[in-house]
Design a protein around this motif. Structure first.
Motif, PDB file in Angstrom:
ATOM      1  N   ASN A 138      34.958  43.178  40.009  1.00 18.95           N
ATOM      2  CA  ASN A 138      35.356  43.300  38.605  1.00 18.95           C
ATOM      3  C   ASN A 138      36.823  42.866  38.479  1.00 18.95           C
ATOM      4  O   ASN A 138      37.712  43.497  39.058  1.00 18.95           O
ATOM      5  CB  ASN A 138      35.160  44.771  38.201  1.00 18.95           C
ATOM      6  CG  ASN A 138      35.666  45.056  36.817  1.00 18.95           C
ATOM      7  OD1 ASN A 138      36.707  44.552  36.410  1.00 18.95           O
ATOM      8  ND2 ASN A 138      34.939  45.881  36.097  1.00 18.95           N
ATOM      9  N   PRO A 139      37.087  41.763  37.732  1.00 22.70           N
ATOM     10  CA  PRO A 139      38.453  41.220  37.685  1.00 22.70           C
ATOM     11  C   PRO A 139      39.507  42.240  37.225  1.00 22.70           C
ATOM     12  O   PRO A 139      40.623  42.242  37.733  1.00 22.70           O
ATOM     13  CB  PRO A 139      38.349  40.060  36.690  1.00 22.70           C
ATOM     14  CG  PRO A 139      36.909  39.669  36.712  1.00 22.70           C
ATOM     15  CD  PRO A 139      36.129  40.918  37.002  1.00 22.70           C
ATOM     16  N   GLU A 140      39.132  43.120  36.292  1.00 25.68           N
ATOM     17  CA  GLU A 140      40.132  44.103  35.831  1.00 25.68           C
ATOM     18  C   GLU A 140      40.435  45.134  36.908  1.00 25.68           C
ATOM     19  O   GLU A 140      41.578  45.499  37.151  1.00 25.68           O
ATOM     20  CB  GLU A 140      39.642  44.816  34.573  1.00 25.68           C
ATOM     21  CG  GLU A 140      39.945  44.013  33.331  1.00 25.68           C
ATOM     22  CD  GLU A 140      39.057  44.412  32.179  1.00 25.68           C
ATOM     23  OE1 GLU A 140      38.752  45.610  32.051  1.00 25.68           O
ATOM     24  OE2 GLU A 140      38.661  43.505  31.416  1.00 25.68           O
ATOM     25  N   ARG A 141      39.381  45.576  37.566  1.00 23.69           N
ATOM     26  CA  ARG A 141      39.592  46.516  38.671  1.00 23.69           C
ATOM     27  C   ARG A 141      40.393  45.858  39.792  1.00 23.69           C
ATOM     28  O   ARG A 141      41.224  46.491  40.434  1.00 23.69           O
ATOM     29  CB  ARG A 141      38.253  46.931  39.262  1.00 23.69           C
ATOM     30  CG  ARG A 141      37.606  48.012  38.502  1.00 23.69           C
ATOM     31  CD  ARG A 141      36.408  48.486  39.265  1.00 23.69           C
ATOM     32  NE  ARG A 141      35.678  49.411  38.434  1.00 23.69           N
ATOM     33  CZ  ARG A 141      34.508  49.914  38.750  1.00 23.69           C
ATOM     34  NH1 ARG A 141      33.927  49.574  39.879  1.00 23.69           N
ATOM     35  NH2 ARG A 141      33.923  50.758  37.957  1.00 23.69           N
ATOM     36  N   LYS A 143      42.636  43.684  39.567  1.00 25.82           N
ATOM     37  CA  LYS A 143      44.054  43.730  39.176  1.00 25.82           C
ATOM     38  C   LYS A 143      44.626  45.130  39.407  1.00 25.82           C
ATOM     39  O   LYS A 143      45.723  45.301  39.934  1.00 25.82           O
ATOM     40  CB  LYS A 143      44.145  43.353  37.690  1.00 25.82           C
ATOM     41  CG  LYS A 143      45.490  42.966  37.170  1.00 25.82           C
ATOM     42  CD  LYS A 143      46.021  41.849  37.952  1.00 25.82           C
ATOM     43  CE  LYS A 143      47.087  40.979  37.434  1.00 25.82           C
ATOM     44  NZ  LYS A 143      47.387  39.881  38.310  1.00 25.82           N
ATOM     45  N   ALA A 144      43.822  46.145  39.025  1.00 34.67           N
ATOM     46  CA  ALA A 144      44.315  47.524  39.181  1.00 34.67           C
ATOM     47  C   ALA A 144      44.487  47.877  40.656  1.00 34.67           C
ATOM     48  O   ALA A 144      45.437  48.560  41.035  1.00 34.67           O
ATOM     49  CB  ALA A 144      43.347  48.491  38.504  1.00 34.67           C
ATOM     50  N   TYR A 151      42.322  37.327  40.774  1.00 31.37           N
ATOM     51  CA  TYR A 151      40.900  37.371  41.145  1.00 31.37           C
ATOM     52  C   TYR A 151      40.304  35.965  41.283  1.00 31.37           C
ATOM     53  O   TYR A 151      39.607  35.661  42.245  1.00 31.37           O
ATOM     54  CB  TYR A 151      40.147  38.179  40.085  1.00 31.37           C
ATOM     55  CG  TYR A 151      38.682  38.350  40.345  1.00 31.37           C
ATOM     56  CD1 TYR A 151      38.224  39.273  41.266  1.00 31.37           C
ATOM     57  CD2 TYR A 151      37.746  37.599  39.640  1.00 31.37           C
ATOM     58  CE1 TYR A 151      36.877  39.435  41.499  1.00 31.37           C
ATOM     59  CE2 TYR A 151      36.385  37.768  39.866  1.00 31.37           C
ATOM     60  CZ  TYR A 151      35.961  38.683  40.800  1.00 31.37           C
ATOM     61  OH  TYR A 151      34.614  38.849  41.034  1.00 31.37           O
TER      62      TYR A 151
END
Ligand code: SAM
Ligand code: SF4
Length: 342
Positions: A138-141, A143-144, A151
């Protein structure tokens, strides 16, 4: 009383006091990284001054001394190994040991960010397998977790590696409440592309910005959950590391479990770790170390260096004492994983 290694008993091999044959060296070529993964580093890391690093020539000499003492596998790691300037010089230099047959494998662990640039060259230099660390799809995860990672760049790197002919294994750290709802999807994704997936328990190494007990997820729990959806078969497959493998009947691919916390694998440990300043750590989870930089620089001949390596192996600890719980606030060892490269 025995006070040092018995060179006659192990003429061309490194055997530790517990009879374990040390045939695998992992080398952290830099403590720097272009990511700041939450379980690995704090956001504001103080890195070593560049002048403290061994030169690539010195790293080559050190690795070659280990090869002359029977080490058959070298893994280049970090920090992020591919951000070290001119790192391909070191791969090229070390690949001569593949040519002579002294070395069975030259490989690396990477976050994948630079693989689009280097995959073809790595293959040309004799690298056949790479471990790419990827904890989420998951690209947002992503990043987190990585804080600074890109990503798309990593996905491009994985594709470039596969296209170059490198066998890619995906390593994911199991993180409670972060990626523990994704393993089914990661299995489908990795196995669908011919890549094995290894899950790793988070280890208490170095201060991070947070409490590790919130992230720690025992892989025994993960394996039980996976069995709801997949048919897992224990297999004797080994890649020379501590992972225990199962085969997934539905995909034909493999899942590795690295379980330093729930199952101590120290009795079969075959490895030692070298930092970019020439310190040898004889155990990932202990402070026992040996300075190899001084003997390396003391003489152009390798005699003192090899003697120092033999003495270090003679002090290899029996195993680690990792603990993660709410009462134990300090990490088991103060250095971060990026110092020794995992
Ligand atoms: N930067 C490269 C990478 O990420 O693959 C190589 C170095 S990194 C330190 C090597 C591996 O150690 C990565 O798979 C990373 O996920 C893992 N790692 C880092 N800190 C860890 C920790 N505290 N516990 C468990 N694994 C960790
Ligand atoms: Fe960098 Fe690897 Fe540590 Fe992530 S795990 S911060 S990529 S060294």
């Amino acid at each position: 009383m025995v006070v040092g290694p018995d060179r006659d008993g192990a003429a061309d091999q490194l055997i530790d006091p517990f009879g374990r044959h040390v045939s695998y060296l992992r080398v952290s070529v830099t403590d720097r990284c272009d990511f700041r993964c939450v379980y690995c580093m704090s956001e504001n890391m103080a890195f070593l001054p560049k002048k403290d690093l061994l030169s690539l020539e010195e790293l080559d000499r050190l690795c070659s001394a280990f090869v002359s003492r029977g080490v058959r596998r070298l893994r280049i790691t970090g920090g992020e190994p591919l951000v070290r300037k001119n790192i391909m010089w070191l791969f090229r230099a070390l690949s001569r040991h593949l040519g002579t047959g002294a070395l069975d494998e030259l490989t690396l662990t990477t976050n994948g960010s630079q693989l689009q640039r280097f995959a073809d060259e790595l293959y040309d230099l004799g690298v056949r397998r790479v471990n790419v660390s990827l904890d989420t799809l998951n690209p947002e995860r992503f990043k987190a977790i990585t804080r600074w990672g890109d990503y798309t760049q990593v996905m491009g790197g994985i594709e470039a590696a596969r296209k170059a002919g490198l066998h890619v294994k995906i390593n994911a750290v199991a993180l409670k409440g972060v990626n523990d709802d994704e393993y089914d999807e990661m299995i489908r994704w990795a196995h669908g592309r011919g890549m094995d997936l290894t899950l790793i328990e988070t280890m208490p190494m170095g201060d991070i910005d947070g409490d590790r007990s919130n992230q720690y997820l025992p892989l025994s729990v993960v394996q039980d959950r996976l069995m709801d959806n997949w048919t897992l078969k224990d297999i004797p497959y080994k890649t020379g590391g501590p992972a225990r493998y199962v085969e997934v009947r539905e995909t034909g691919g493999k899942i590795g479990f690295i379980t330093p916390m729930t199952h101590n694998f120290c009795e079969s440990c075959n490895r030692v770790r070298l930092t970019c300043t020439g310190t040898l750590y004889m155990c990932l989870g202990q402070d026992a170390s040996a300075d190899l930089r001084a003997p390396l620089r003391a003489s152009e001949a390798d005699d003192m260096l090899i003697e120092a390596i033999d003495h270090a192996i003679f002090r290899k600890p029996k195993g680690h004492d990792f603990i993660i719980d709410r009462r134990t606030k300090r990490p088991s060892v103060s250095r971060h994983m990026s110092v020794t490269g995992g």
